[in-house]
Design an enzyme around this catalytic site. Sequence first.
Site, PDB file in Angstrom:
ATOM      1  N   TYR A  95       0.804  -1.225   0.000  1.00 31.04           N
ATOM      2  CA  TYR A  95       0.000   0.000   0.000  1.00 31.04           C
ATOM      3  C   TYR A  95       0.839   1.278   0.000  1.00 31.04           C
ATOM      4  CZ  TYR A  95      -4.609  -2.108   0.255  1.00 31.04           C
ATOM      5  OH  TYR A  95      -5.770  -2.770  -0.071  1.00 31.04           O
ATOM      6  N   GLU A 137      -9.318  -6.921   3.979  1.00 30.78           N
ATOM      7  CA  GLU A 137      -8.560  -7.981   3.317  1.00 30.78           C
ATOM      8  C   GLU A 137      -8.010  -8.981   4.322  1.00 30.78           C
ATOM      9  OE1 GLU A 137      -5.845  -5.652   0.970  1.00 30.78           O
ATOM     10  OE2 GLU A 137      -7.537  -4.734  -0.085  1.00 30.78           O
TER      11      GLU A 137
END
EC number: 1.14.12.17
Length: 412
Positions: A95, A137
């Site tokens: 990320y 997730e």
Amino acid sequence: MLSAETISIVKSTVPVLEAHGEALTRHFYKRMFSHNPEVKPFFNQAHQRAGLQQQALAGAICAYAANIDNLDALGPAVELIAEKHVSLQIKPEQYPIVGENLLESIKEVLGDGATDEVIQAWGEAYGFLAEVLIGREAQIYKEIASEPGGWSGFKRFRVARKEKESDIITSFYLEPIDGKPLPHFKPGQYITLQVPTRDGSTTMRNYSLSDRPGKAWFRISVKHEESKGPDAPEGYVSTRLHRETDVDDEIDVAAPCGEFYLHPDLDPKRPLVLLAGGVGITPLFSILADALQTTPDREILLVHGTLNESLQAFKPVIEQLAEKHPNFRRHYCYDEPARDGAQREAHMTTGLVDDAVLDPLLPADNAEYYFCGPRPFMTSIYRQLTARGIPNENLHFEFFGPRGELETAKAA
């Protein structure tokens, strides 16, 4: 939570993002692949070349900015992204790479419009969204791994069978090398294949599971997208599967994922309508096979549009199911006339899946609609169904591209 000031600044960028969104996302992907080539295998380069991922990301960024003060409205989009990330094995450490390249791209593309305040606000907004996605997730990864037969990462499978379904679609039956039972997937979900590329790296593709759960194998039914040359990504994986992959060959597979599936919590007494275009039949056949088995009295309609009979997958088995199950109706639409002057049966028509076809077929009662196919098919079906006043909660679909394309089709 985000501050009121951050929310205000992000919302103020909506007009400029709508005007320059695709330029921004094109620059973002180019920059990220240059600065961080290690993330390139996570992205479908065919979709990159066609501009589909750039369009989808631009739409997602605009939607996030416009709804940043009402994030509940983004729940379905967050779920879709989280499922896709898990299918590709995206992890939290990736990320920051995306965030850094996105913020730098905003600076480089928007120029003077990317003030320090704008960059800071978007940095906070991205960090907040990243936390939401990483959290969801993590839940999905845990659910998959804890499912009986589930696993983490990629697992080695062998091709147990390879069967031709039409002139362009072939089914591959995949069995785990370790011989362990497979997890129970939701009809309509997909698995991810990881295959080597010519440059020594890997690439990944999602393929819908095309049979009902509970088998000793996973089945995918792959359309052969003709490769356009040694350096073109279009059709690389499907060509490799069709031409180079044989029985007993091995391949790496990630566990089933996806938010497009037959919802078990919806009223099973409602009629079920399945609308497929071309190879979009693959997840819908899984839904059909499971619904016939688990809700044998449910009214089910399948409408499948293809170019012609030679390209149509699963027709023989669908005909067998129609003979066996009186609650199941099917209708085929072919773009081309029948060859050699042949006469088609009553449940076959020449032309598109349009209002003239659907009017006499669709159930009068409140039905659940699942549809999948190429983008033009999807936009057409979405327009037709919404024009009939069917509420959004009864529409279930998988669409690659900006949701705005469907909204535009609705208004057309």
